[in-house]
Scaffold this active site. Structure first.
Site, PDB file in Angstrom:
ATOM      1  CB  SER A 159      -0.876   0.009   1.259  1.00 21.20           C
ATOM      2  OG  SER A 159      -1.540   1.246   1.390  1.00 21.20           O
ATOM      3  CE1 TYR A 173      -4.431  -1.953   5.117  1.00 19.65           C
ATOM      4  CE2 TYR A 173      -3.594   0.183   4.417  1.00 19.65           C
ATOM      5  CZ  TYR A 173      -4.111  -1.057   4.103  1.00 19.65           C
ATOM      6  OH  TYR A 173      -4.301  -1.413   2.794  1.00 19.65           O
TER       7      TYR A 173
HETATM    8  N1  LIG Z   1      -9.048  -0.470  -0.678  1.00 22.33           N
HETATM    9  C1  LIG Z   1      -7.962   0.264  -0.710  1.00 22.33           C
HETATM   10  O1  LIG Z   1      -7.995   1.486  -0.851  1.00 22.33           O
HETATM   11  C2  LIG Z   1      -6.612  -0.395  -0.577  1.00 22.33           C
HETATM   12  C3  LIG Z   1      -5.470   0.389  -0.750  1.00 22.33           C
HETATM   13  C4  LIG Z   1      -4.215  -0.205  -0.638  1.00 22.33           C
HETATM   14  C5  LIG Z   1      -4.136  -1.567  -0.397  1.00 22.33           C
HETATM   15  N2  LIG Z   1      -5.265  -2.303  -0.246  1.00 22.33           N
HETATM   16  C6  LIG Z   1      -5.133  -3.729   0.012  1.00 22.33           C
HETATM   17  O2  LIG Z   1      -5.817  -4.482  -0.979  1.00 22.33           O
HETATM   18  C7  LIG Z   1      -6.210  -5.741  -0.426  1.00 22.33           C
HETATM   19  C8  LIG Z   1      -7.680  -6.005  -0.742  1.00 22.33           C
HETATM   20  O3  LIG Z   1      -8.470  -5.028  -0.134  1.00 22.33           O
HETATM   21  P1  LIG Z   1      -9.958  -4.671  -0.574  1.00 22.33           P
HETATM   22  O4  LIG Z   1     -10.034  -3.196  -0.470  1.00 22.33           O
HETATM   23  O5  LIG Z   1     -10.312  -5.370  -1.834  1.00 22.33           O
HETATM   24  O6  LIG Z   1     -10.755  -5.228   0.679  1.00 22.33           O
HETATM   25  P2  LIG Z   1     -11.983  -6.229   0.812  1.00 22.33           P
HETATM   26  O7  LIG Z   1     -12.427  -6.060   2.226  1.00 22.33           O
HETATM   27  O8  LIG Z   1     -12.977  -6.025  -0.294  1.00 22.33           O
HETATM   28  O9  LIG Z   1     -11.294  -7.650   0.612  1.00 22.33           O
HETATM   29  C9  LIG Z   1     -10.469  -8.237   1.579  1.00 22.33           C
HETATM   30  C10 LIG Z   1     -10.748  -9.730   1.570  1.00 22.33           C
HETATM   31  O10 LIG Z   1      -9.821 -10.368   2.457  1.00 22.33           O
HETATM   32  C11 LIG Z   1     -10.526 -11.412   3.120  1.00 22.33           C
HETATM   33  N3  LIG Z   1      -9.878 -11.740   4.389  1.00 22.33           N
HETATM   34  C12 LIG Z   1      -9.720 -10.930   5.472  1.00 22.33           C
HETATM   35  N4  LIG Z   1      -9.139 -11.604   6.464  1.00 22.33           N
HETATM   36  C13 LIG Z   1      -8.904 -12.858   6.009  1.00 22.33           C
HETATM   37  C14 LIG Z   1      -8.341 -14.031   6.580  1.00 22.33           C
HETATM   38  N5  LIG Z   1      -7.879 -14.049   7.843  1.00 22.33           N
HETATM   39  N6  LIG Z   1      -8.256 -15.141   5.805  1.00 22.33           N
HETATM   40  C15 LIG Z   1      -8.721 -15.148   4.538  1.00 22.33           C
HETATM   41  N7  LIG Z   1      -9.281 -14.073   3.943  1.00 22.33           N
HETATM   42  C16 LIG Z   1      -9.379 -12.953   4.677  1.00 22.33           C
HETATM   43  C17 LIG Z   1     -11.909 -10.825   3.353  1.00 22.33           C
HETATM   44  O11 LIG Z   1     -12.876 -11.844   3.619  1.00 22.33           O
HETATM   45  C18 LIG Z   1     -12.161 -10.073   2.055  1.00 22.33           C
HETATM   46  O12 LIG Z   1     -12.824 -10.881   1.106  1.00 22.33           O
HETATM   47  C19 LIG Z   1      -5.880  -5.672   1.076  1.00 22.33           C
HETATM   48  O13 LIG Z   1      -4.664  -6.308   1.316  1.00 22.33           O
HETATM   49  C20 LIG Z   1      -5.761  -4.181   1.314  1.00 22.33           C
HETATM   50  O14 LIG Z   1      -4.943  -3.883   2.417  1.00 22.33           O
HETATM   51  C21 LIG Z   1      -6.501  -1.753  -0.336  1.00 22.33           C
END
Ligand SMILES: NC(=O)c1ccc[n+]([C@@H]2O[C@H](COP(=O)([O-])OP(=O)(O)OC[C@H]3O[C@@H](n4cnc5c(N)ncnc54)[C@H](O)[C@@H]3O)[C@@H](O)[C@H]2O)c1
Length: 268
Positions: A159, A173
């Site tokens: 990130s 985070y």
């Molecule tokens: N959304 C943003 O702005 C953003 C920015 C930078 C990085 N990210 C990263 O992108 C990735 C995806 O995020 P997203 O925004 O699509 O979120 P999201 O909440 O839509 O998806 C996250 C998924 O991870 C799964 N998960 C969580 N804990 C888990 C566990 N212990 N075992 C198995 N699965 C698990 C959840 O069930 C969910 O389906 C993450 O790593 C997040 O940190 C997101």
């Protein structure tokens, strides 16, 4: 042109981004980014083994990947649990016969809190999912790649917050994503001679359940957008090119890279 440098044929060059015949494990495959990356990798030819907390949240992903004409499976996994990840990797081998690509998308933001009153159990939960979870999945993919003997690709999800502090309560985070970036470089270095490429994609913000807390606060949205030179949140498909590149032969000489896909956020 150096005559002794091996060169690809035109036909091989045309397949630089081709994932046909590859099997990709994608964690968090029922989530927003995970589902999008499953679709993107499948369009370029990969079969998908989706992992997430529950199988039913991956139903749409499975249907979409099958609609593209690729095989898709969905397995319930808790990425923080060693036995759960080990069993899931065994199931991938039973279902698909092998693994070539791992994309560790499962993640959590937890609740943003001021550092001086941060609930340390909440802090640990974020570290467990984002850091321990990434490590466990990489560990079992690395072990499988070693057994298979022909290398493999690992893509972690970092990130912008892994590079830059933020006054908005990111002690858990941001710290976890900084650790994901360094873990990526560590594994890249350790496994380079085994032809295992380990790289990260570092997104800026995009709108998902994970960023709802930010989206609900118009002032915070303004601050975030002001920090992105392109002035907009990412769209999901912005990440697909990076993932296909890092999963494909096009990136065979690239390892330990944290590839920002962030509208210029860490550029200045
Ligand atoms: N959304 C943003 O702005 C953003 C920015 C930078 C990085 N990210 C990263 O992108 C990735 C995806 O995020 P997203 O925004 O699509 O979120 P999201 O909440 O839509 O998806 C996250 C998924 O991870 C799964 N998960 C969580 N804990 C888990 C566990 N212990 N075992 C198995 N699965 C698990 C959840 O069930 C969910 O389906 C993450 O790593 C997040 O940190 C997101």
């Amino acid at each position: 042109m150096a005559e002794d440098t091996p060169r690809k044929t035109v036909e091989e060059l045309g397949k630089l981004f081709d994932l046909t015949g590859k099997v990709a494990v994608v964690t968090g495959a029922g989530g927003t980014l995970g589902h999008a990356l499953c679709k993107g990798l499948a369009v370029y030819g990969a079969d998908i083994a989706g992992w997430d907390m529950k199988t039913d949240i991956m139903d749409d992903m499975v249907a979409e990947v099958e609609g593209i004409g690729r095989k898709a499976t969905a397995t319930a996994v808790n990425v923080t649990d060693d036995a759960s990840v080990k069993a899931a990797m065994e199931k991938v081998i039973a279902d698909h016969g092998k693994v070539n690509i791992l994309v560790t998308v499962a993640g959590t933001a937890g609740n943003r809190q001021p550092a001086e009153t941060f609930d340390i159990d909440e802090w640990q939960k974020v570290m467990d999912v984002n850091v321990r979870g990434t490590m466990l999945c990489a560990k079992y993919a690395g072990a499988e790649y070693e057994k298979q003997g022909d290398g493999g690709k690992i893509i972690t999800i970092g990130s912008v917050r892994g590079f830059l502090g933020h006054p908005g309560g990111y002690a858990a985070y941001g710290t976890s994503k900084g650790a994901v970036h360094l873990l990526t470089k560590q594994l890249a270095t350790e496994w380079a001679k085994k032809r295992i490429n380990v790289n990260a994609i570092a997104p800026s913000i995009f709108w998902t359940p994970l960023t709802q807390q930010v989206r609900d606060d118009p002032e915070l949205v303004k601050i975030f957008m002001a920090r992105i030179p392109m002035g907009r949140a990412a769209e999901l498909d912005d990440f697909i090119g990076a993932a296909v590149y890092l999963a494909s032969p096009a990136s065979d000489y690239v390892t330990g890279l944290v590839l920002s896909v962030d509208g210029g956020a860490v550029a200045g």
